[in-house]
Design a protein around this motif. Structure first.
Motif, mmCIF file in Angstrom:
data_model
loop_
_atom_site.group_PDB
_atom_site.id
_atom_site.type_symbol
_atom_site.label_atom_id
_atom_site.label_comp_id
_atom_site.label_asym_id
_atom_site.label_seq_id
_atom_site.Cartn_x
_atom_site.Cartn_y
_atom_site.Cartn_z
ATOM 1 N N ALA A 126 0.823 -1.215 0.000
ATOM 2 C CA ALA A 126 0.000 0.000 0.000
ATOM 3 C C ALA A 126 0.852 1.257 0.000
ATOM 4 C CB ALA A 126 -0.928 0.003 1.209
ATOM 5 N N PHE A 127 1.935 1.243 0.766
ATOM 6 C CA PHE A 127 2.818 2.416 0.801
ATOM 7 C C PHE A 127 3.408 2.659 -0.578
ATOM 8 C CE2 PHE A 127 6.893 4.553 1.314
ATOM 9 C CZ PHE A 127 6.522 5.651 2.073
ATOM 10 N N VAL A 128 3.859 1.599 -1.233
ATOM 11 C CA VAL A 128 4.448 1.713 -2.571
ATOM 12 C C VAL A 128 3.399 2.174 -3.587
ATOM 13 C CG1 VAL A 128 5.498 0.393 -4.467
ATOM 14 C CG2 VAL A 128 6.219 -0.026 -2.100
ATOM 15 N N GLY A 129 2.158 1.713 -3.423
ATOM 16 C CA GLY A 129 1.117 1.974 -4.410
ATOM 17 C C GLY A 129 0.277 3.217 -4.183
ATOM 18 N N THR A 130 0.498 3.951 -3.077
ATOM 19 C CA THR A 130 -0.363 5.102 -2.759
ATOM 20 C C THR A 130 -0.369 6.184 -3.847
ATOM 21 O OG1 THR A 130 -0.240 4.750 -0.369
ATOM 22 C CG2 THR A 130 -0.800 6.964 -1.096
ATOM 23 N N PRO A 131 0.763 6.571 -4.451
ATOM 24 C CA PRO A 131 0.694 7.584 -5.519
ATOM 25 C C PRO A 131 -0.221 7.182 -6.673
ATOM 26 C CG PRO A 131 2.947 7.365 -4.754
ATOM 27 C CD PRO A 131 2.170 6.253 -4.107
ATOM 28 N N GLY A 175 -3.456 10.481 2.583
ATOM 29 C CA GLY A 175 -4.318 9.339 2.866
ATOM 30 C C GLY A 175 -3.547 8.033 2.971
ATOM 31 N N CYS A 176 -2.222 8.140 3.138
ATOM 32 C CA CYS A 176 -1.397 6.925 3.191
ATOM 33 C C CYS A 176 -1.773 6.050 4.387
ATOM 34 C CB CYS A 176 0.084 7.309 3.259
ATOM 35 S SG CYS A 176 1.197 5.894 3.205
ATOM 36 N N LYS A 236 -10.619 6.202 3.081
ATOM 37 C CA LYS A 236 -9.473 6.406 2.190
ATOM 38 C C LYS A 236 -9.892 7.163 0.922
ATOM 39 C CE LYS A 236 -8.677 3.320 -0.778
ATOM 40 N NZ LYS A 236 -8.762 4.152 -2.007
ATOM 41 N N THR A 237 -10.997 6.743 0.322
ATOM 42 C CA THR A 237 -11.454 7.342 -0.933
ATOM 43 C C THR A 237 -11.753 8.824 -0.759
ATOM 44 O OG1 THR A 237 -12.378 5.234 -1.692
ATOM 45 C CG2 THR A 237 -13.239 7.229 -2.725
ATOM 46 N N ARG A 238 -12.450 9.184 0.317
ATOM 47 C CA ARG A 238 -12.828 10.589 0.512
ATOM 48 C C ARG A 238 -11.634 11.471 0.866
ATOM 49 N NH1 ARG A 238 -19.053 11.197 2.603
ATOM 50 N NH2 ARG A 238 -19.932 9.729 1.098
ATOM 51 N N ILE A 239 -10.708 10.944 1.642
ATOM 52 C CA ILE A 239 -9.521 11.735 1.993
ATOM 53 C C ILE A 239 -8.676 12.008 0.757
ATOM 54 C CG2 ILE A 239 -7.274 11.583 3.163
ATOM 55 C CD1 ILE A 239 -8.720 10.324 5.527
ATOM 56 N N GLN A 240 -8.528 10.992 -0.109
ATOM 57 C CA GLN A 240 -7.674 11.164 -1.282
ATOM 58 C C GLN A 240 -8.309 12.058 -2.344
ATOM 59 O OE1 GLN A 240 -6.780 7.013 -2.167
ATOM 60 N NE2 GLN A 240 -4.786 7.241 -1.209
ATOM 61 N N ASN A 241 -9.628 12.183 -2.307
ATOM 62 C CA ASN A 241 -10.297 13.042 -3.290
ATOM 63 C C ASN A 241 -10.581 14.441 -2.769
ATOM 64 O OD1 ASN A 241 -11.660 13.263 -5.970
ATOM 65 N ND2 ASN A 241 -13.447 13.675 -4.683
ATOM 66 N N GLY A 253 -9.035 13.589 9.192
ATOM 67 C CA GLY A 253 -8.417 12.273 9.130
ATOM 68 C C GLY A 253 -9.468 11.207 8.902
ATOM 69 N N ALA A 254 -9.037 9.954 8.919
ATOM 70 C CA ALA A 254 -9.944 8.840 8.629
ATOM 71 C C ALA A 254 -11.094 8.766 9.629
ATOM 72 C CB ALA A 254 -9.164 7.517 8.625
ATOM 73 N N LEU A 255 -10.794 8.963 10.908
ATOM 74 C CA LEU A 255 -11.837 8.896 11.932
ATOM 75 C C LEU A 255 -12.875 9.989 11.723
ATOM 76 C CD1 LEU A 255 -12.809 7.422 14.460
ATOM 77 C CD2 LEU A 255 -11.432 9.025 15.838
ATOM 78 N N ASP A 256 -12.420 11.173 11.314
ATOM 79 C CA ASP A 256 -13.329 12.286 11.048
ATOM 80 C C ASP A 256 -14.271 11.946 9.890
ATOM 81 O OD1 ASP A 256 -14.350 14.938 11.367
ATOM 82 O OD2 ASP A 256 -13.135 15.601 9.672
ATOM 83 N N VAL A 257 -13.745 11.277 8.859
ATOM 84 C CA VAL A 257 -14.587 10.845 7.739
ATOM 85 C C VAL A 257 -15.668 9.897 8.236
ATOM 86 C CG1 VAL A 257 -14.678 9.574 5.567
ATOM 87 C CG2 VAL A 257 -12.746 11.076 6.026
#
Length: 313
Positions: A126-131, A175-176, A236-241, A253-257
């Motif tokens: 996931a770390f490698v694929g985040t970009p 969103g990593c 994850k989806t909402r943070i990254q968008n 952050g994720a918890l806030d979402v």
């Protein structure tokens, strides 16, 4: 006889395992990219307190085809392929290596060991694929935006270059943390449940180690994984968008979402897009594992000359 030399066990080289993992994921993506697009659109529907655009997955598909054309259903394909080339190559390569390391005397590890190595492989992948992941989210979300607000990335490489230039290189890993958390949940559930389901099916008198068995194990694995990972995936989806408005991000952050989704859209909205998610994850899991098992088997038979070889997961 004690003087006899044991024939060393021939194993698939680690580099080949990584290559096969990525190739299997990329092959599966060609078939399921439209479902990934619909899943992302469903998860973004209702974001920011706006009215929900799509009540059902079928409504989302109809809207995409009507507004963006037949090729619109494949928006973000280049990002989806790069994601598989980075994330899936890494996670499946590492998983198969660790799986071999902890398999004593040819016996598969227990479920909890499988889950642990699945989580490890998923986190690194996931770390490698985040970009590539953040590019995919943005490219699949673009068609739902007003024309003046669209990012209009030409392809995944254009997305990566523009994100770096316009928002800084760190944004490529926005969103990593939820991405890694999701990957740990997905891989613990998916890889461990696949191996366990396959082991169970083979213990019955109805299955042999063939494509039918791989299909059954994959569908079981996909269902378990979907139920377990969707809340983390929507975060994850909402943070990254999300966009930065007046210097402030839409979410802390994720918890806030998750808190906002439950409060404004209802608890079961955490599983919004379940149908396209499973419709995407199920076949993607099936195709990825079938491709991977068959590539492993073909390599073992024709390169390693092991006529008794199975897929190896």
């Amino acid at each position: 006889m004690s003087g006899q030399k044991q024939t060393p066990v021939k194993r698939i080289p680690n580099g080949v395992k990584f290559l096969f993992g990525g190739a299997a994921g990329m092959g599966a993506t060609f078939f399921v990219q439209p479902l990934d697009l619909v899943k992302n659109r469903m998860q973004l529907s209702g974001m920011g307190g706006e009215a929900r655009e799509h009540k059902t997955s079928f409504h989302a598909v109809r809207s995409i085809l009507k507004n963006e054309g037949i090729f619109g259903i494949y928006s973000g394909l280049s990002a989806g392929l790069l994601r598989q080339a980075t994330y899936t190559t890494t996670r499946l390569g590492i998983y198969t290596i660790l799986f071999d390391m902890v398999s004593g005397d040819g016996k598969p590890p227990n479920f909890f060991t499988k889950a642990a190595i699945g989580m490890t492989a998923g986190a690194i992948g996931a770390f490698v694929g985040t970009p590539a992941e953040i590019s995919l989210i943005r490219m699949t979300a673009d068609g739902r935006m007003p024309a003046e607000s669209r990012r209009n990335y030409k392809n995944v490489f254009d997305a990566l270059i523009r994100i770096t230039k316009e928002e800084g290189v760190v944004t490529l890993w926005r969103g990593c943390i939820p991405t890694v958390a999701r990957a740990m949940v997905v891989n613990a559930a998916q890889l461990a449940s696949y191996s366990q389901a396959k082991q169970f099916l083979l213990s019955t008198s109805y299955f042999q180690d063939n494509i039918l068995c791989h299909f059954g194990a994959s569908m079981i694995s996909g269902l378990v994984t979907t139920a377990a990972s969707m809340p983390v995936d929507i975060a994850k989806t909402r943070i990254q968008n999300m966009r930065i408005v007046d210097g402030k991000p839409e979410y802390k952050g994720a918890l806030d979402v998750l808190v906002n989704v439950v409060r404004k859209e209802g608890f079961f909205s955490l599983w919004k897009g379940f149908t396209p998610y499973y419709a995407r994850l199920g076949p993607h899991t099936v195709l990825t594992f079938i491709f991977l098992e068959q590539m492993n088997k073909i390599y073992a038979i024709y390169v390693l000359q092991d006529k008794r070889a199975s897929g190896g997961l």
